[in-house]
Every structure is written in C-alpha cells, then in structure tokens.
Design a protein around this motif. Structure first.
Motif, short mmCIF file in Angstrom:
data_model
loop_
_atom_site.label_atom_id
_atom_site.label_comp_id
_atom_site.label_asym_id
_atom_site.label_seq_id
_atom_site.Cartn_x
_atom_site.Cartn_y
_atom_site.Cartn_z
N ASP A 141 10.02 29.67 5.22
CA ASP A 141 9.58 28.42 4.67
C ASP A 141 9.81 27.78 5.80
N SER A 145 7.38 25.03 7.35
CA SER A 145 7.04 23.41 7.26
C SER A 145 6.98 22.57 8.47
N ARG A 263 3.82 17.71 2.48
CA ARG A 263 2.66 18.79 2.32
C ARG A 263 2.94 20.27 1.21
N LYS A 264 4.09 20.51 0.44
CA LYS A 264 3.65 21.23 -0.54
C LYS A 264 5.58 21.33 -1.45
N LYS A 266 7.68 23.97 -1.26
CA LYS A 266 7.46 24.53 -2.30
C LYS A 266 8.52 25.73 -1.92
N ASP A 269 5.70 30.19 0.38
CA ASP A 269 4.38 29.69 0.79
C ASP A 269 4.38 30.38 1.78
N TRP A 270 5.73 30.38 2.68
CA TRP A 270 5.47 31.42 3.83
C TRP A 270 4.64 32.87 4.07
N LYS A 271 4.26 33.21 2.72
CA LYS A 271 3.79 34.38 1.94
C LYS A 271 2.26 33.81 2.46
N ASN A 272 1.86 32.93 1.73
CA ASN A 272 0.34 32.30 2.73
C ASN A 272 0.46 32.26 4.12
N HIS A 273 1.52 32.48 5.54
CA HIS A 273 0.24 32.43 6.48
C HIS A 273 1.49 33.58 7.18
N GLU A 300 12.30 33.39 -2.38
CA GLU A 300 11.70 33.20 -3.53
C GLU A 300 12.35 32.72 -4.59
#
Length: 301
Positions: A141, A145, A263-264, A266, A269-273, A300
């Motif tokens: 993450d 970021s 930004r988020k 969260k 969020d690494w899973k989206n990248h 997570e």
C-alpha cells in the motif's frame, strides 16, 4: 498564508534523484543539510517520523489537536498543517526552510516532521531524549500511495509508469531510500530507545480510537475521553480530505487534477494495482529483505 511566496513556489520543477549519505535523495531535502544536521532539539520536542506516504499528515494532525486543539481554533482554520508541524529537512523555493519554521514555532511542545531514515536523524533528538512517534505502513500500500504522490507532486522525481516505479521502489531507488531499511531501522532503534512509539497505519485504520488512546499514554497525556472522541472524529480520513488545512490543496506544486494528496487512506488498495506477476516478484523480494527482522505487517484487515 504568511511566509509563503506562491510565485516562487510555482517555479518548483521535478528534481533528479542522486545518491546522498548512502540513500536516494533530491536537492529539496539536502540543500540545507548542514543546518538540518546541526539542528538543536529541545527535550520536549516531538518528532513524527515516517517513510513518505505512511500516514504522516494523519498522525501530525492528531498530535496537533491533542496538544493545541482547544486553544487553536483560529490556528486550525487559518494555518495549514505543514506550517504547524514543519517538515524539518525541506527547503523549497517560496517557503521558509523546515529548520526556520521549527525555530519560529510559537507553540510548546514543537511538533516536527521528518522522513529521514533513522541513521540521518539529527543527533540532538537522541541526545535530548525526545519523544519520537514513528508510523509504518505495509510495503504494498505504501508503494501504491507513493506512486500516486509522485504523479501529482512537482517536488518529486518523475515516477514513470507503475511497473517502472515498483521496480525502483523494490531496489530502494526512491527518495528517502529503501522502505525496508526505513521501517526496520526505526524498529531496531525502538529496542534500545524507549522514547520511540512505533505505530502501524493498518492499526489506525482498523481502530483509530484505540491508537489515539495508546498515543496519549505514550505522551503522558490525560486527555479526557470526550476530547479523544472529538479528535478521532476530526481526524477521520474523509474529514481531513475535505479540510483545506490538512489536504495540501493550498500547495501549488501539487496537481489535484492528477490525484489528490489524500487519495484513499485504505488498507489493501494494492490489489487494484499489482498484477499477479508483480505480486509474486514482490513477495519473493520482500521475504529476502525482511528475513532478519521481527517486524510484521498486515496487507489487509
């Protein structure tokens, strides 16, 4: 904003990375080096230390409210967080240097921010036995970021595409050096330096009330429960994202059309990248780099 020359700040251009004192750096954090290293800390100074994009502003704001929230309503409304908790090693055109900002802080204790790895922190902080609050965020993450931060901030080097950025991150070629050395360096320091409070971004997301309480305990503050609740509420990510004094929207070097500074906030969020291949490569590399430490992260919650 007093002391800010926006015309000069607009002249900030993307810097080149070079090796400095054994780590990757840019001149915005080395041009004032002698003054940074000779900085005279006071025993009641509180140093907020993090690798970039690990929750620095979040913890800075919590500390600011814990100490000055009740007397500083006007200050909260008119003075951005980067003036209240100065960035010690920074020296950008159009802004007073971090050292000058700290030296001119009217409040006590002085809250000071740094991204320096533990070995480069000015010696006076340790000599004065200052309290240090370190915040660590899981590497995946943190990398995501940092990538978006470099995209939108002219004060940072050009990040390239995500894959290029990730390779550089793994090789430790990001400003302020390798993530691995940074988080482990402060973790090791904590074993021998009792005035260091080590926090995890993931714990803050999961239970910020508990983390604020633990912070109060470390600082020796007897902040009433209702005040702690108010602070937890004020420092919720969505509130800070909308707050002009904490979201960096007043800084012209940052292009919010590309990405917001906040930004988020969260975990995961690494899973989206990360692609499957990137994730496998990263995990393998991570295992090698982190095999000699007891430090554990959650990716997570």
């Amino acid at each position: 904003m007093e002391g800010v020359d926006f015309a000069l700040l607009n002249t900030v251009t993307r810097p080149e990375v070079f090796e400095f004192e054994g780590i990757s750096m840019v001149h915005y954090f080395t041009d004032n080096w002698e003054k940074v290293q000779n900085f005279q800390a006071r025993p009641d100074d509180i140093l907020v230390a993090t690798y970039p994009k690990a929750g620095t502003t979040w913890v800075s704001y919590i500390l600011d409210l814990l100490y000055f929230g009740n007397i500083a309503d006007e200050r909260q409304a008119s003075m951005p967080i980067f003036m209240r908790v100065p960035f010690l090693e920074s020296i950008f055109p159009g802004l007073p240097s971090g050292v000058d900002l700290v030296d001119n802080l009217p409040t006590t204790p002085r809250l000071i921010k740094t991204h320096l790895p533990v070995q480069l922190v000015p010696k006076s902080f340790w000599e004065q036995n200052c309290k240090v609050v370190y915040v660590a965020r899981n590497a995946k993450d943190n990398a995501v970021s940092y990538f978006h931060f470099e995209r939108m901030n002219k004060g940072q080097p050009e990040p390239g595409d995500w894959n290029n950025f990730l390779q550089n991150f793994m090789e430790g070629k990001k400003v302020f050096g390798p993530w691995y050395d940074h988080v482990c360096g402060y973790w090791e320091k904590k074993q021998t330096y009792s005035n260091l409070h080590y926090m995890f971004f993931e714990d803050m997301v999961e239970d910020s009330r508990c983390e604020v309480e633990r912070l109060c305990s470390f600082l020796g503050l007897s902040t009433p429960l209702e005040e702690r609740e108010r602070i937890t509420e004020c420092t919720h990510f969505d509130k800070m994202k909308e707050n002009k004094m904490t979201n960096y929207s007043t800084v012209p070097t940052m292009d919010f059309k590309i990405s917001p500074f906040m930004r988020k906030g969260k975990v995961g969020d690494w899973k989206n990248h990360f692609t499957v291949a990137q994730n496998e490569q990263f995990d393998e590399h991570y295992k090698q780099r982190m095999q000699n430490t007891s430090l554990q992260f959650r990716t997570e919650i």
